[in-house]
Design an enzyme around this catalytic site. Structure first.
Site, PDB file in Angstrom:
ATOM      1  CG  ASN A  70      -0.313   0.572   2.228  1.00  0.00           C
ATOM      2  OD1 ASN A  70      -0.350   1.946   2.450  1.00  0.00           O
ATOM      3  ND2 ASN A  70       0.079   0.020   3.335  1.00  0.00           N
ATOM      4  N   GLY A  73      -0.323   6.856   1.930  1.00  0.00           N
ATOM      5  CA  GLY A  73       0.088   8.238   2.098  1.00  0.00           C
ATOM      6  C   GLY A  73      -0.539   8.958   3.230  1.00  0.00           C
ATOM      7  CG  ASN A 128       2.344   5.418  11.774  1.00  0.00           C
ATOM      8  OD1 ASN A 128       3.813   5.013  11.442  1.00  0.00           O
ATOM      9  ND2 ASN A 128       1.589   5.348  10.774  1.00  0.00           N
ATOM     10  CB  CYS A 131       3.867   6.207   7.516  1.00  0.00           C
ATOM     11  SG  CYS A 131       2.777   6.164   5.964  1.00  0.00           S
ATOM     12  CE  LYS A 168       2.066  -0.477  13.456  1.00  0.00           C
ATOM     13  NZ  LYS A 168       0.768  -0.702  12.994  1.00  0.00           N
ATOM     14  CB  ILE A 194       6.724  -5.074  12.526  1.00  0.00           C
ATOM     15  CG1 ILE A 194       5.922  -5.948  11.680  1.00  0.00           C
ATOM     16  CG2 ILE A 194       7.662  -5.456  13.508  1.00  0.00           C
ATOM     17  CD1 ILE A 194       6.876  -6.807  10.657  1.00  0.00           C
ATOM     18  N   GLY A 248       0.479  -9.640   9.585  1.00  0.00           N
ATOM     19  CA  GLY A 248       0.293 -10.622   8.636  1.00  0.00           C
ATOM     20  C   GLY A 248      -0.650 -11.761   9.753  1.00  0.00           C
ATOM     21  CB  THR A 270      -3.439  -7.137   5.764  1.00  0.00           C
ATOM     22  OG1 THR A 270      -2.455  -5.911   5.794  1.00  0.00           O
ATOM     23  CG2 THR A 270      -3.701  -7.347   4.328  1.00  0.00           C
TER      24      THR A 270
HETATM   25  C1  SIN Z   1      -0.308   5.021   4.773  1.00  0.00           C
HETATM   26  O1  SIN Z   1      -1.207   5.618   5.025  1.00  0.00           O
HETATM   27  O2  SIN Z   1       0.486   5.160   3.804  1.00  0.00           O
HETATM   28  C2  SIN Z   1       0.070   3.687   5.649  1.00  0.00           C
HETATM   29  C3  SIN Z   1       0.115   4.129   6.931  1.00  0.00           C
HETATM   30  C4  SIN Z   1       1.533   3.244   7.534  1.00  0.00           C
HETATM   31  O3  SIN Z   1       1.952   2.351   7.118  1.00  0.00           O
HETATM   32  O4  SIN Z   1       1.871   3.603   8.564  1.00  0.00           O
END
Ligand code: SIN
Length: 317
Positions: A70, A73, A128, A131, A168, A194, A248, A270
């Site tokens: 993914n 963003g 976070n 990302c 995170k 993770i 996972g 996911t």
């Molecule tokens: C995203 O929004 O691009 C994913 C966020 C992440 O993986 O921390």
């Protein structure tokens, strides 16, 4: 007698230790037509930034064998909308809420923590740091122990004392224990392991990157062994620190594996996209797995793969 699946997040008692991971269930509404969000251990929100964020251009998703890339963003409504609309809705449904925050600067992270501290009903903050898709933010903070620690120190200094702060972390580092150490030293109350691994797919027909953002975060079953390794290493270094294990998890057996490695709670991500009721199913399957090995208490298996009971059991239910 029903199995004891309880967990504790700071001052909040969770009915069970299976949480929904950040990013795969928005702010919980998406789940509500399939499951009762009050029965999820806690809902971890999609990462919230200070301002609304449109995220990256499409295509943002690419499937890979056993995984999903993914490049969303950090799309989101921003903190004002989250506090006015999403948080009250979750609380009205009886959910326990962990708010994931993301920022481009240390100051932005600190401001987000301050906003959340003025709000009732936040069980924990997940910071976070990892990302992989935030182009404008440069390298994720979690790739550097010192930068990661600086964010956590600022968040911990801004958040209300009774709201636990979880960092995170990214698996895309040589030494995840070094990053975890910096976060714990900076005041993190727990760790979340993770986030996704940076990956890429190329479409052989167009002969171009499959994602508009070129790279993306890889999640899904393909990364579970990496998650197990990271949780294991961090638990070995920090016997007493609460760990939310994710990466996972598809089944109760997967959840059991992460608990054995040392996770004190599990977050399902996911898999929710394939099965929106995954949190409830994984919980049920985990209960069955525990029964099969002769215990009715999830806390009994945490860290057991280390061949010893981790020192100090403060993080257990
Ligand atoms: C995203 O929004 O691009 C994913 C966020 C992440 O993986 O921390």
């Amino acid at each position: 007698m029903p199995a004891d699946m309880r967990a504790r997040l700071g001052l909040t008692d969770l009915p069970n230790l299976v949480l929904s991971a950040s990013g795969c269930a928005g702010a919980g509404r998406e789940l509500a037509q399939f499951i009762d969000v009050a029965r999820v251990g806690a809902v971890i929100s999609k990462s919230i930034m200070a301002e609304p964020h449109t995220g990256n251009p499409a295509p943002r998703l690419a499937e890979t064998p056993s995984g999903l890339l993914n490049s969303v963003g950090l799309q989101g409504p921003g903190m004002d909308a989250f506090l006015q609309r999403d948080l009250p809705w979750l609380l009205s449904r009886g959910a326990r809420v962990v708010v994931s925050i993301a920022g481009q600067t240390i100051r932005e992270f600190a401001g987000l923590a301050t906003r959340l501290s003025d709000t009732a009903g936040v069980s924990a903050i997940e910071v976070n740091l990892s990302c992989p898709n935030a182009e404008d933010a440069g390298q994720p903070f979690a790739l550097d122990p010192q930068r990661a620690g600086s964010v956590i120190a600022a968040v911990r200094g801004s958040a209300r004392y009774d709201i636990p702060v979880f960092a995170k972390l990214s698996p895309d580092v040589t030494d995840i224990v070094a990053v975890a150490s910096a976060c714990v030293a900076a005041g993190a109350d727990g760790l979340s392991l993770i986030n996704t691994l940076l990956g890429m797919a190329i479409d052989p027909v167009t002969m171009r990157p499959a994602l508009a953002g070129k790279y993306g975060g890889l999640s899904g079953p393909a990364i579970r062994p990496v998650a197990v390794r990271c949780v294991w290493q961090v638990r070995a270094a920090f016997p007493d620190v609460p760990i939310i294990g994710s990466g996972g998890v598809r089944t109760g057996r997967d959840a059991l594996e992460l608990l054995l490695a040392g996770a004190s709670m599990i977050a399902v991500g996911t898999e929710i996209i394939h099965d929106p009721s995954a949190c409830s199913r994984v919980l049920r399957e985990l209960e069955e797995e525990l029964a099969a090995i002769g215990t009715d208490r999830a806390a009994d298996v945490i860290g057991q793969a280390h061949g010893r009971t981790p020192r100090g059991l403060a993080w257990r239910a």
